[in-house]
Design a protein around this motif. Structure first.
Motif, short mmCIF file in Angstrom:
data_model
loop_
_atom_site.label_atom_id
_atom_site.label_comp_id
_atom_site.label_asym_id
_atom_site.label_seq_id
_atom_site.Cartn_x
_atom_site.Cartn_y
_atom_site.Cartn_z
N ALA A 50 23.85 19.56 58.91
CA ALA A 50 22.80 19.47 57.81
C ALA A 50 22.00 20.32 57.28
O ALA A 50 21.62 19.99 56.12
CB ALA A 50 22.20 17.94 57.98
N ARG A 51 21.64 21.42 58.15
CA ARG A 51 20.52 22.08 57.70
C ARG A 51 21.06 23.48 57.63
O ARG A 51 22.01 23.97 58.35
CB ARG A 51 19.64 22.37 58.88
CG ARG A 51 18.82 21.00 58.94
CD ARG A 51 17.77 20.74 57.74
NE ARG A 51 17.03 19.54 57.91
CZ ARG A 51 17.52 18.56 57.35
NH1 ARG A 51 18.30 18.26 56.72
NH2 ARG A 51 16.68 17.48 57.39
N HIS A 52 20.68 24.36 56.59
CA HIS A 52 21.17 25.60 56.54
C HIS A 52 20.83 26.64 57.32
O HIS A 52 19.54 26.34 57.90
CB HIS A 52 20.45 26.24 55.08
CG HIS A 52 20.90 27.50 54.88
ND1 HIS A 52 22.18 28.04 54.36
CD2 HIS A 52 19.88 28.83 54.79
CE1 HIS A 52 21.93 29.23 54.32
NE2 HIS A 52 20.89 29.67 54.74
N GLY A 53 21.63 27.31 58.01
CA GLY A 53 21.55 28.05 59.21
C GLY A 53 21.95 27.28 60.66
O GLY A 53 22.06 28.27 61.47
N GLY A 54 22.26 26.01 60.57
CA GLY A 54 22.78 25.39 61.70
C GLY A 54 22.00 25.45 62.97
O GLY A 54 20.82 25.27 63.06
#
Lengths: 125, 332
Positions: B194-198
């Protein structure tokens, strides 16, 4: 050689106790003694570990500190230090700063983490 | 063959063009006696040149107006882009390290679970990946869950089963906000996706709290400075400190070790199918490699007689009578 021979041979094999029947007990004793030794050595290791744990240092901190002072990140660190000096003097003189050092901090952190990343992950499990 | 024919057509086209130019040249030469001189006046090219200049001008003006990105946010508002870390499990020929998953689950339980839920993970998913069946059952039985309504329509409590989902720390989002100064701790089940960059983002976020914010940075009341969080003000304080948990397998629990383990665990929670996916990928690769090799051998088998054949033309034997006849153009 008939089936009776086979049965008698099998009877001989399994009816008489094997000559090394006493051996396992000795082995058990040895194992117990070795267990005790292991336990004692385990205790020693645990103590050592506890001592180590008291001094646990995050490798990320040390590696990034090294990277921050390395030649690679010198420009970023120079700008960050200059900014901190400028801003603290502004705060000291005027009570508030007209800028902040977030951007300079970002550049320095970016450089330091990128430099430390492969070294850090080779140290972690 | 194709190239040769293409060359031939090109050559003939060139010849045709040459003919055309020579024809126009001769025509202009014949008409040059009536006009003043051979050079064309500038007005002849004014329209195409002007149109081209106008076209270039409109494109340049469009780019000037709309072409460039407008970055209204400051770097602090964007947040520091997380560093790329060499994750072992992210390599395409590697699987999750299940010891690390086990350690990561321990960190989640002891540290994160007091605020963050993991509501999409059932106990049965842990079996075989992180713990044994008995361990998972024992863990499930520590919590109480609602039963189906009984004869009187009342809902009772029962100990958890493997099919139950991990319990959430708060009843609902409002309760979570009320307990956390208005900030909602997000559910972590799919957080890596769900987050950019994981993984890099979560690892950087967990370990990236500086000891003090950089000079001049304004941190709001109740927030903490974290360079990786967009806006740099995050409600979650630093939670991972050295030796916060005691690992069963004796791994040194440094901050970055715990962060690495919990991030790998969260990646497993978000992508439990990853190991199977990579296994399936290898199946596809190996089967298609076998088929590819087979196709090459079959092709060679089929083409061998065609490629190795030799076409021979044996001209018919000239009949001696024709030779004796007089050739039409030759005087005999």
């Amino acid at each position: 050689m008939g089936i009776t021979d086979f049965i008698s041979a099998a009877w001989d094999t399994f009816s008489t106790p094997s000559p090394d029947a006493e051996e396992p007990a000795q082995a058990n004793k040895e194992e117990e003694s070795s267990d005790e030794k292991e336990e004692s050595s385990d205790d020693a290791e645990e103590e050592e570990e506890e001592e180590e744990e008291e001094e646990t240092v995050d490798p990320k901190e040390t590696l990034e500190e090294e990277c921050r002072n390395s030649k690679e990140c010198h420009p970023a660190k120079h700008h960050y230090d200059a900014c901190v000096e400028r801003v603290t003097s502004q705060i000291d003189n005027d009570g508030k700063a007209s800028e902040d050092c977030v951007e300079e901090f970002f550049h320095l952190a970016h450089c330091a983490t990128a430099c430390a990343a492969p070294k850090l992950f080779s140290q972690l499990k | 063959m194709l190239a040769r024919s293409a060359l031939r057509t090109a050559r003939s086209a060139g010849a045709a063009a040459r003919n055309a130019t020579s024809k126009t040249a001769s025509r202009s030469a014949s008409s040059s006696s009536s006009t003043a001189e051979g050079a064309a006046p500038w007005t002849a090219n004014a329209l195409p040149v002007g149109a081209s200049a106008f076209a270039i001008g409109t494109v340049a003006w469009y780019y000037h107006l709309y072409g460039r990105n407008v970055d209204a946010m400051t770097p602090a508002e964007e947040g520091l882009h997380p560093t790329q870390y060499p994750w072992e499990h992210a390599k395409w020929h590697k699987t999750f390290d299940h010891q690390a998953l086990r350690r990561g689950f321990q960190v989640y339980q002891e540290v994160c679970a007091s605020c963050h839920s993991l509501e999409r993970i059932p106990y049965r998913a842990l079996v075989g990946n992180i713990m044994t069946v008995d361990e998972a059952k024992a863990l499930a039985e520590e919590n109480e869950y609602d039963t189906e309504p009984n004869d009187q329509g009342e809902i009772e409590k029962r100990p958890g089963k493997l099919s139950d989902y991990l319990p959430s720390p708060y009843k609902n989002d409002e309760a979570a906000r009320a307990a956390n100064n208005g900030a909602l701790p997000p559910d972590l089940s799919l957080m890596v996706k769900a987050r950019h960059g994981g993984c890099n983002y979560i690892f950087s976020l967990l370990t990236g709290y500086p000891e003090e914010p950089p000079a001049g940075a304004v941190v709001q009341e109740g927030l903490n400075f974290n360079p990786y969080f967009p806006g740099t003000g995050i409600a979650m304080a630093r939670v991972l400190y050295d030796d916060l948990v005691e690992y069963d397998d004796g791994t040194t629990a440094s901050t970055s070790q715990m962060a690495k383990d919990v991030v790998e665990f969260l990646n497993w929670a978000a992508e439990p199918e990853m190991d199977d996916r990579k296994k399936m990928g290898w199946k596809v690769l190996s089967v298609s490699a076998v088929l590819f090799a087979l196709s090459i051998w079959v092709k060679r088998y089929k083409w061998a007689p065609i490629k190795s054949r030799k076409i021979a033309y044996n001209p018919p034997i000239r009949s001696p009578i024709l030779d004796k006849l007089p050739k039409p153009n030759q005087k005999s």
